[in-house]
Design a protein around this motif. Sequence first.
Motif, PDB file in Angstrom:
ATOM      1  N   UNK A 140       0.915  -1.181   0.058  1.00 18.77           N
ATOM      2  CA  UNK A 140      -0.093  -0.036  -0.068  1.00 18.77           C
ATOM      3  C   UNK A 140       0.786   1.249   0.067  1.00 18.77           C
ATOM      4  N   UNK A 141       2.077   1.175   0.195  1.00 14.98           N
ATOM      5  CA  UNK A 141       3.030   2.238  -0.300  1.00 14.98           C
ATOM      6  C   UNK A 141       3.336   2.808  -1.500  1.00 14.98           C
ATOM      7  N   UNK A 142       4.055   3.847  -1.708  1.00 12.48           N
ATOM      8  CA  UNK A 142       4.408   4.321  -3.194  1.00 12.48           C
ATOM      9  C   UNK A 142       5.073   3.215  -3.847  1.00 12.48           C
ATOM     10  N   UNK A 143       6.043   2.642  -3.169  1.00  8.28           N
ATOM     11  CA  UNK A 143       7.032   1.803  -4.012  1.00  8.28           C
ATOM     12  C   UNK A 143       6.018   0.459  -4.185  1.00  8.28           C
ATOM     13  N   UNK A 144       5.587   0.247  -3.195  1.00  6.51           N
ATOM     14  CA  UNK A 144       4.763  -0.990  -3.205  1.00  6.51           C
ATOM     15  C   UNK A 144       3.834  -1.024  -4.446  1.00  6.51           C
ATOM     16  N   UNK A 145       3.099   0.154  -4.556  1.00  7.39           N
ATOM     17  CA  UNK A 145       2.102   0.252  -5.664  1.00  7.39           C
ATOM     18  C   UNK A 145       2.645   0.349  -6.929  1.00  7.39           C
ATOM     19  N   UNK A 146       4.036   0.990  -7.154  1.00  7.98           N
ATOM     20  CA  UNK A 146       4.937   0.888  -8.222  1.00  7.98           C
ATOM     21  C   UNK A 146       5.119  -0.378  -8.901  1.00  7.98           C
TER      22      UNK A 146
ATOM     23  N   UNK B  96      12.746   9.736  -8.718  1.00  4.94           N
ATOM     24  CA  UNK B  96      11.946  10.501  -7.898  1.00  4.94           C
ATOM     25  C   UNK B  96      12.692  11.736  -7.537  1.00  4.94           C
ATOM     26  N   UNK B  97      12.346  12.821  -7.812  1.00  2.00           N
ATOM     27  CA  UNK B  97      12.754  14.204  -7.453  1.00  2.00           C
ATOM     28  C   UNK B  97      12.570  14.633  -6.159  1.00  2.00           C
ATOM     29  N   UNK B  98      13.200  13.961  -5.229  1.00  5.46           N
ATOM     30  CA  UNK B  98      13.053  14.100  -3.558  1.00  5.46           C
ATOM     31  C   UNK B  98      14.636  14.169  -3.082  1.00  5.46           C
ATOM     32  N   UNK B  99      14.617  14.777  -2.086  1.00  4.72           N
ATOM     33  CA  UNK B  99      16.043  14.853  -1.180  1.00  4.72           C
ATOM     34  C   UNK B  99      16.264  13.554  -0.762  1.00  4.72           C
ATOM     35  N   UNK B 100      17.368  12.977  -1.092  1.00  5.81           N
ATOM     36  CA  UNK B 100      17.666  11.697  -0.805  1.00  5.81           C
ATOM     37  C   UNK B 100      18.165  11.062   0.840  1.00  5.81           C
ATOM     38  N   UNK B 101      18.138  12.165   1.911  1.00  2.00           N
ATOM     39  CA  UNK B 101      18.803  12.086   3.053  1.00  2.00           C
ATOM     40  C   UNK B 101      18.098  10.872   3.799  1.00  2.00           C
ATOM     41  N   UNK B 102      16.692  11.019   3.686  1.00  2.26           N
ATOM     42  CA  UNK B 102      15.760   9.959   4.426  1.00  2.26           C
ATOM     43  C   UNK B 102      15.542   8.769   3.633  1.00  2.26           C
ATOM     44  N   UNK B 103      15.778   8.380   2.588  1.00  3.61           N
ATOM     45  CA  UNK B 103      15.528   7.495   1.825  1.00  3.61           C
ATOM     46  C   UNK B 103      16.125   6.210   2.264  1.00  3.61           C
ATOM     47  N   UNK B 104      17.227   6.210   2.834  1.00  2.53           N
ATOM     48  CA  UNK B 104      18.221   5.045   3.197  1.00  2.53           C
ATOM     49  C   UNK B 104      17.329   4.376   4.281  1.00  2.53           C
ATOM     50  N   UNK B 105      16.800   5.223   5.426  1.00  2.00           N
ATOM     51  CA  UNK B 105      16.027   4.664   6.359  1.00  2.00           C
ATOM     52  C   UNK B 105      14.513   4.097   5.853  1.00  2.00           C
TER      53      UNK B 105
ATOM     54  N   UNK C 220      10.199  17.621  10.737  1.00  2.00           N
ATOM     55  CA  UNK C 220       9.118  17.903   9.810  1.00  2.00           C
ATOM     56  C   UNK C 220       9.222  17.524   8.506  1.00  2.00           C
ATOM     57  N   UNK C 221      10.462  17.402   8.014  1.00  2.00           N
ATOM     58  CA  UNK C 221      10.906  17.098   6.826  1.00  2.00           C
ATOM     59  C   UNK C 221      10.820  15.610   6.577  1.00  2.00           C
TER      60      UNK C 221
ATOM     61  N   UNK D  55       5.002  10.721   4.645  1.00  2.00           N
ATOM     62  CA  UNK D  55       3.695  11.015   4.134  1.00  2.00           C
ATOM     63  C   UNK D  55       4.043  10.690   2.192  1.00  2.00           C
ATOM     64  N   UNK D  56       4.931  11.199   1.901  1.00  2.00           N
ATOM     65  CA  UNK D  56       5.191  10.928   0.425  1.00  2.00           C
ATOM     66  C   UNK D  56       5.121   9.584   0.240  1.00  2.00           C
ATOM     67  N   UNK D  57       5.964   8.925   0.636  1.00  2.00           N
ATOM     68  CA  UNK D  57       6.361   7.485   0.704  1.00  2.00           C
ATOM     69  C   UNK D  57       5.143   6.438   0.889  1.00  2.00           C
ATOM     70  N   UNK D  58       4.032   7.076   1.476  1.00  2.00           N
ATOM     71  CA  UNK D  58       3.173   6.502   1.825  1.00  2.00           C
ATOM     72  C   UNK D  58       3.166   5.495   3.272  1.00  2.00           C
ATOM     73  N   UNK D  59       4.080   5.855   4.121  1.00  2.00           N
ATOM     74  CA  UNK D  59       4.570   5.181   5.287  1.00  2.00           C
ATOM     75  C   UNK D  59       3.960   5.819   6.489  1.00  2.00           C
ATOM     76  N   UNK D  60       3.069   5.076   7.248  1.00  2.00           N
ATOM     77  CA  UNK D  60       2.349   5.818   8.585  1.00  2.00           C
ATOM     78  C   UNK D  60       3.431   6.004   9.722  1.00  2.00           C
ATOM     79  N   UNK D  61       3.619   6.934  10.242  1.00  2.00           N
ATOM     80  CA  UNK D  61       4.559   7.306  11.348  1.00  2.00           C
ATOM     81  C   UNK D  61       4.438   6.047  12.711  1.00  2.00           C
ATOM     82  N   UNK D  62       3.255   5.572  12.719  1.00  2.00           N
ATOM     83  CA  UNK D  62       3.285   4.453  13.693  1.00  2.00           C
ATOM     84  C   UNK D  62       4.017   3.487  13.539  1.00  2.00           C
ATOM     85  N   UNK D  63       4.671   3.192  12.233  1.00  2.00           N
ATOM     86  CA  UNK D  63       5.677   1.997  12.116  1.00  2.00           C
ATOM     87  C   UNK D  63       6.853   2.563  12.725  1.00  2.00           C
TER      88      UNK D  63
END
Length: 261
Positions: A96-102, A127-136, A155-156, A162-170
């Motif tokens: 149900x996340x962005x990459x899963x739907x891809x 993906x035209x996004x800042x890569x800093x958090x993508x490793x996590x 906040x970033x 939110x962009x990658x479709x992952x809930x913060x509860x995880x």
Amino acid sequence: MSGHRTPLEQDEMIILGNPEAETGPGVRWENMQDEGGGELDGDGHGGALVRSHSVTSLAPEPFMIMQSRSLNRRVILNVGGVKHEVLWRTLERLPHTRLGRLRECNNHDAIMELCDDYSLIENEYFFDRHPRSFSSILNFYRTGKLHLVEEMCVLAFSDDLEYWGIDELYLESCCQHKYHQRKEHVHEEMRKEAESLKTHEEEDWGDGKCAKYQKFLWDLLEKPTTSVAARVVAGLSISFIVISTVALCLNTLPYFEPKDE
């Protein structure tokens, strides 16, 4: 176009089926123009092979996308210029996340809703996004554990989730309290700043002769953070309150009560 092609040309072309056959699954377009404006008339049968490296010049057909997926067990994810390679089946763990739907997309329009560009030739999605958090984020797909990126604004990081479709509860329990505490602190600071700006805009002392003196007295007595003098006044006010409170408490003690002679 000659029948003999160099290895480079063979690597750049998307060839599905037999391009030499008159009919069949080969990918051909009539009267396709090359980048220099010349017509690509194929090999004498009125068609042209796909030579695009990007979807900006040509939208591939659904069967081309499906065949690319079936031929590649891995995929390259390019986030802000930083490339990551991962197995397609790893992305299936969070459907149900962005990459899963891809992973489940099988047409051009659906893919472009989830990424900014892609190339079937290079098996790469951009993906035209800042890569800093993508490793996590990607590590969450691999291990099932999501951790806060320490050196990143909370906040970033929240926007990226939110962009990658992952809930913060995880978020893991070791990061949950820290994440929410930082987020509340930032929101509180933003609220105070907004109220301060609003108050500053609402204060209008007019253009009279005493306007600047009125503002000075107001800041001196009501805003202890505006100047050193205001801090001194605030300190004296607090001191008088403390002394008065202590004096009232001492008056209730029997030792300080007046004695009858």
